[in-house]
Design a protein around this motif. Structure first.
Motif, mmCIF file in Angstrom:
data_model
loop_
_atom_site.group_PDB
_atom_site.id
_atom_site.type_symbol
_atom_site.label_atom_id
_atom_site.label_comp_id
_atom_site.label_asym_id
_atom_site.label_seq_id
_atom_site.Cartn_x
_atom_site.Cartn_y
_atom_site.Cartn_z
ATOM 1 N N HIS A 103 0.821 -1.212 0.000
ATOM 2 C CA HIS A 103 0.000 0.000 0.000
ATOM 3 C C HIS A 103 0.857 1.266 0.000
ATOM 4 N N ASN A 104 2.034 1.220 0.618
ATOM 5 C CA ASN A 104 2.841 2.428 0.824
ATOM 6 C C ASN A 104 4.110 2.520 -0.036
ATOM 7 N N ILE A 105 4.468 1.471 -0.741
ATOM 8 C CA ILE A 105 5.750 1.465 -1.446
ATOM 9 C C ILE A 105 5.773 2.382 -2.674
ATOM 10 N N THR A 106 4.666 2.512 -3.389
ATOM 11 C CA THR A 106 4.662 3.300 -4.622
ATOM 12 C C THR A 106 5.066 4.756 -4.404
ATOM 13 N N PRO A 107 4.468 5.500 -3.467
ATOM 14 C CA PRO A 107 4.913 6.893 -3.289
ATOM 15 C C PRO A 107 6.358 6.994 -2.793
ATOM 16 N N VAL A 108 6.791 6.017 -2.016
ATOM 17 C CA VAL A 108 8.177 6.011 -1.537
ATOM 18 C C VAL A 108 9.124 5.825 -2.729
ATOM 19 N N LEU A 109 8.806 4.863 -3.585
ATOM 20 C CA LEU A 109 9.625 4.634 -4.774
ATOM 21 C C LEU A 109 9.612 5.838 -5.708
ATOM 22 N N GLU A 110 8.450 6.429 -5.918
ATOM 23 C CA GLU A 110 8.360 7.598 -6.803
ATOM 24 C C GLU A 110 9.259 8.728 -6.313
ATOM 25 N N GLU A 112 11.934 8.488 -4.350
ATOM 26 C CA GLU A 112 13.338 8.091 -4.456
ATOM 27 C C GLU A 112 13.805 8.104 -5.908
ATOM 28 N N PHE A 113 12.985 7.620 -6.818
ATOM 29 C CA PHE A 113 13.343 7.626 -8.227
ATOM 30 C C PHE A 113 13.490 9.055 -8.744
ATOM 31 N N LEU A 114 12.651 9.959 -8.282
ATOM 32 C CA LEU A 114 12.762 11.366 -8.676
ATOM 33 C C LEU A 114 14.084 11.952 -8.182
ATOM 34 N N ARG A 115 14.452 11.660 -6.943
ATOM 35 C CA ARG A 115 15.712 12.148 -6.386
ATOM 36 C C ARG A 115 16.905 11.608 -7.169
ATOM 37 N N ILE A 116 16.905 10.317 -7.443
ATOM 38 C CA ILE A 116 18.008 9.693 -8.179
ATOM 39 C C ILE A 116 18.074 10.239 -9.606
ATOM 40 N N THR A 117 16.933 10.446 -10.232
ATOM 41 C CA THR A 117 16.890 10.987 -11.589
ATOM 42 C C THR A 117 17.518 12.372 -11.634
ATOM 43 N N CYS A 118 17.237 13.202 -10.650
ATOM 44 C CA CYS A 118 17.831 14.547 -10.600
ATOM 45 C C CYS A 118 19.349 14.473 -10.492
ATOM 46 N N VAL A 119 19.854 13.588 -9.649
ATOM 47 C CA VAL A 119 21.302 13.422 -9.492
ATOM 48 C C VAL A 119 21.913 12.919 -10.798
ATOM 49 N N LEU A 120 21.301 11.918 -11.404
ATOM 50 C CA LEU A 120 21.799 11.339 -12.646
ATOM 51 C C LEU A 120 21.804 12.367 -13.776
ATOM 52 N N GLU A 121 20.714 13.099 -13.941
ATOM 53 C CA GLU A 121 20.635 14.085 -15.019
ATOM 54 C C GLU A 121 21.631 15.218 -14.816
ATOM 55 N N THR A 122 21.863 15.615 -13.587
ATOM 56 C CA THR A 122 22.875 16.645 -13.311
ATOM 57 C C THR A 122 24.253 16.151 -13.738
ATOM 58 N N ALA A 123 24.575 14.909 -13.415
ATOM 59 C CA ALA A 123 25.872 14.332 -13.796
ATOM 60 C C ALA A 123 25.983 14.204 -15.314
ATOM 61 N N LEU A 124 24.948 13.730 -15.980
ATOM 62 C CA LEU A 124 24.983 13.587 -17.436
ATOM 63 C C LEU A 124 25.139 14.945 -18.128
ATOM 64 N N ALA A 125 24.534 15.967 -17.578
ATOM 65 C CA ALA A 125 24.606 17.305 -18.174
ATOM 66 C C ALA A 125 25.999 17.919 -18.047
ATOM 67 N N GLU A 126 26.799 17.427 -17.118
ATOM 68 C CA GLU A 126 28.139 17.989 -16.892
ATOM 69 C C GLU A 126 29.185 17.487 -17.885
ATOM 70 N N THR A 127 28.927 16.392 -18.570
ATOM 71 C CA THR A 127 29.903 15.822 -19.495
ATOM 72 C C THR A 127 29.450 16.073 -20.925
ATOM 73 N N THR A 128 30.390 16.525 -21.766
ATOM 74 C CA THR A 128 30.073 16.824 -23.164
ATOM 75 C C THR A 128 30.796 15.868 -24.100
ATOM 76 N N ILE A 129 30.403 15.919 -25.356
ATOM 77 C CA ILE A 129 31.104 15.142 -26.382
ATOM 78 C C ILE A 129 32.545 15.615 -26.505
ATOM 79 N N ALA A 130 32.791 16.895 -26.301
ATOM 80 C CA ALA A 130 34.183 17.385 -26.319
ATOM 81 C C ALA A 130 34.991 16.702 -25.221
ATOM 82 N N ASP A 131 34.405 16.538 -24.034
ATOM 83 C CA ASP A 131 35.085 15.834 -22.941
ATOM 84 C C ASP A 131 35.394 14.390 -23.353
ATOM 85 N N MET A 132 34.418 13.730 -23.958
ATOM 86 C CA MET A 132 34.602 12.339 -24.361
ATOM 87 C C MET A 132 35.691 12.226 -25.433
ATOM 88 N N ALA A 133 35.677 13.137 -26.397
ATOM 89 C CA ALA A 133 36.691 13.126 -27.453
ATOM 90 C C ALA A 133 38.086 13.332 -26.855
#
Length: 155
Positions: A103-110, A112-133
Motif C-alpha cells: 500500500h505504501n511502497i509506490t509513493p516512496v519509490l516515486e 526516491e526515483f525522482l531524487r536519483i533521476t535529478c542526481v543522474l541528469e545533473t551528472a549527465l549534463a556535466e559531461t560533453t562530447i568534447a570531454d569524451m573526445a
C-alpha cells in the motif's frame, strides 16, 4: 531484464564525428569503428538528427556532421535523444493495496526515483562530447586526425 546499448553507441558515434573536426563521416566508417551494421548507425543518426545534434551532408564526400559544437552536446542531450525518458519504472502490476508495504511502497519509490533521476541528469549534463573526445585522445596517446585512422587500426 534486457538493457539497451543505444546510449553507448550514440556517444561513440558523436565522439567519432567530433574527432573528425568538421569533416563529414560516412555511416559505414562509423559502423566499422563501432563494429556494427551501418543500418544501426543510420538509425541512431536519425534519432540524433531529430534531436538537433547531427545533420547529414549529401553527395560526394557526404556523411554525418555535428549540428552544434561538441562542447554544447551533453550526455544528457544524447540520452534523451536515443533512450526512453524514464530511467526507472515501477511494478508491472500494482502492489497489493491490502498489504502494509504494498500500500505504501509506490509513493516512496516515486520520491526516491525522482531524487536519483535529478542526481543522474545533473551528472549527465556535466559531461560533453568534447570531454569524451578528449578522453579518447588521452587514452590513444596522440591527437586523433582522420589521417591517423590507419595507424590506429594497425596497433
Amino acid at each position: 531484464m534486457p538493457t539497451s546499448t543505444r546510449f553507448a553507441v550514440a556517444i561513440h558515434i558523436l565522439t567519432d564525428i567530433a574527432l573528425h573536426h568538421g569533416q563529414a563521416v560516412r555511416s559505414e566508417d562509423i559502423a566499422r569503428s563501432v563494429n556494427t551494421n551501418p543500418t544501426v548507425v543510420r538509425r541512431l543518426l536519425g534519432a540524433l538528427a531529430d534531436a538537433g545534434l547531427t545533420y547529414s551532408q549529401m553527395g560526394q564526400g557526404g556523411g554525418a556532421l555535428l549540428a552544434r559544437p561538441p562542447e554544447q552536446i551533453s550526455l544528457l542531450d544524447i540520452y534523451r535523444a536515443v533512450e526512453d525518458p524514464l530511467y526507472f519504472t515501477l511494478h508491472r502490476s500494482k502492489p497489493n493495496p491490502k498489504c502494509y508495504i504494498g500500500h505504501n511502497i509506490t509513493p516512496v519509490l516515486e520520491n526516491e526515483f525522482l531524487r536519483i533521476t535529478c542526481v543522474l541528469e545533473t551528472a549527465l549534463a556535466e559531461t560533453t562530447i568534447a570531454d569524451m573526445a578528449n578522453r579518447v585522445e588521452d587514452c590513444a596517446g596522440f591527437p586523433f586526425k582522420p589521417s591517423n585512422l590507419g595507424q590506429q587500426e594497425a596497433k
